[in-house]
Design a protein around this motif. Sequence first.
Motif, PDB file in Angstrom:
ATOM      1  N   SER A  20      -1.727   6.442   8.186  1.00  0.00           N
ATOM      2  CA  SER A  20      -1.234   5.944   6.902  1.00  0.00           C
ATOM      3  C   SER A  20      -0.712   4.520   6.992  1.00  0.00           C
ATOM      4  CB  SER A  20      -0.132   6.867   6.375  1.00  0.00           C
ATOM      5  OG  SER A  20       1.042   6.765   7.163  1.00  0.00           O
ATOM      6  N   ALA A  21      -0.342   4.093   8.206  1.00  0.00           N
ATOM      7  CA  ALA A  21       0.198   2.740   8.398  1.00  0.00           C
ATOM      8  C   ALA A  21      -0.854   1.756   8.879  1.00  0.00           C
ATOM      9  CB  ALA A  21       1.359   2.778   9.382  1.00  0.00           C
ATOM     10  N   GLN A  22      -2.094   2.176   9.018  1.00  0.00           N
ATOM     11  CA  GLN A  22      -3.136   1.257   9.456  1.00  0.00           C
ATOM     12  C   GLN A  22      -3.352   0.183   8.385  1.00  0.00           C
ATOM     13  OE1 GLN A  22      -4.710   1.090  12.474  1.00  0.00           O
ATOM     14  NE2 GLN A  22      -3.211   2.662  13.031  1.00  0.00           N
ATOM     15  N   PRO A  23      -3.375  -1.094   8.766  1.00  0.00           N
ATOM     16  CA  PRO A  23      -3.514  -2.164   7.774  1.00  0.00           C
ATOM     17  C   PRO A  23      -4.713  -2.010   6.848  1.00  0.00           C
ATOM     18  CG  PRO A  23      -2.836  -3.087   9.865  1.00  0.00           C
ATOM     19  CD  PRO A  23      -3.120  -1.630  10.126  1.00  0.00           C
ATOM     20  N   ARG A  25      -5.829   0.482   5.553  1.00  0.00           N
ATOM     21  CA  ARG A  25      -5.524   1.456   4.505  1.00  0.00           C
ATOM     22  C   ARG A  25      -4.373   1.009   3.624  1.00  0.00           C
ATOM     23  NH1 ARG A  25      -4.661   7.801   5.805  1.00  0.00           N
ATOM     24  NH2 ARG A  25      -6.906   7.549   6.136  1.00  0.00           N
ATOM     25  N   CYS A  26      -3.301   0.487   4.225  1.00  0.00           N
ATOM     26  CA  CYS A  26      -2.080   0.249   3.439  1.00  0.00           C
ATOM     27  C   CYS A  26      -1.990  -1.153   2.838  1.00  0.00           C
ATOM     28  CB  CYS A  26      -0.840   0.547   4.276  1.00  0.00           C
ATOM     29  SG  CYS A  26      -0.567  -0.572   5.672  1.00  0.00           S
ATOM     30  N   VAL A  27      -2.727  -2.133   3.374  1.00  0.00           N
ATOM     31  CA  VAL A  27      -2.613  -3.502   2.855  1.00  0.00           C
ATOM     32  C   VAL A  27      -3.376  -3.723   1.549  1.00  0.00           C
ATOM     33  CG1 VAL A  27      -3.210  -5.921   3.321  1.00  0.00           C
ATOM     34  CG2 VAL A  27      -2.018  -4.572   5.051  1.00  0.00           C
ATOM     35  N   GLN A  30      -1.905  -3.306  -2.045  1.00  0.00           N
ATOM     36  CA  GLN A  30      -0.746  -4.140  -2.384  1.00  0.00           C
ATOM     37  C   GLN A  30      -1.129  -5.581  -2.729  1.00  0.00           C
ATOM     38  OE1 GLN A  30       1.906  -2.287  -2.628  1.00  0.00           O
ATOM     39  NE2 GLN A  30       0.815  -0.588  -1.636  1.00  0.00           N
ATOM     40  N   SER A 125       5.059  -7.769  10.673  1.00  0.00           N
ATOM     41  CA  SER A 125       5.141  -6.442  11.292  1.00  0.00           C
ATOM     42  C   SER A 125       6.029  -6.514  12.520  1.00  0.00           C
ATOM     43  CB  SER A 125       3.746  -5.921  11.658  1.00  0.00           C
ATOM     44  OG  SER A 125       3.208  -6.652  12.738  1.00  0.00           O
ATOM     45  N   ILE A 190       5.084  -4.211   7.533  1.00  0.00           N
ATOM     46  CA  ILE A 190       4.938  -2.910   8.176  1.00  0.00           C
ATOM     47  C   ILE A 190       6.127  -2.736   9.106  1.00  0.00           C
ATOM     48  CG2 ILE A 190       3.553  -1.511   9.753  1.00  0.00           C
ATOM     49  CD1 ILE A 190       1.074  -2.814   8.644  1.00  0.00           C
TER      50      ILE A 190
END
Length: 235
Positions: A20-23, A25-27, A30, A125, A190
Amino acid sequence: MNQDAARALLRRMFDAAVASAQPARCVPPQLPDLAEVRGRVVVVGAGKASAAMAQAVEQHWRGAGQERLSGLVVTRYGHGAACERIEIVEAAHPVPDAAGEAATRRMLELLRGLGPEDFVLALISGGGSALLCAPAPGLTLADKQAVTGALLRSGAPIDEINTVRKHLSAVKGGQLAAAAWPARMLALVISDVAGDDLAFIASGPTVGDARAVTEARAVLQAYGITPPPAVQAVL
């Protein structure tokens, strides 16, 4: 539940949290619409995940006015990622080195002279405290290396280490954001800090410092650290 099943469940939970914190996926969710930015687009950042974050940015914005995109991020040796328009620099962590200092100085130059229609994306990060290195006036890289090494050996928690780091820096504690003014800035962060306090993730380069210099002195005293004379003068 037997031991093997419990272990498997915990492993799946751990893998899901990391994923879930892999860039990648999460970047992207946003990021703003690049077409809505009228001026220049500059990407800066630091941290062990910053190169992967920059790569996710480029892939998401591909073909959407990307010719206006430029930037520089600094990551740990061995953590680089292929990018076309955002320069990736590798440097030392957890004790800063000359590569990190030079990259940070160049990053600040990229921000100099931006206007209110320009847009800065800061990719931050864990690990950014060491990688984003610009000694405060009167200090040298060697001064920062000495204090950082002593703090790491002392066993001090990260919030106390970063309290000292911010007072010895020309870029931490909100000073990266200040360098970009009057451009608009969006910081994507992150976290590797318990509680996700933005002021302590990478020593808060886009967040104002609320801790007084007396608190930095108190940390050094608490762990019996005698800093170099130049650091004593700054503090």
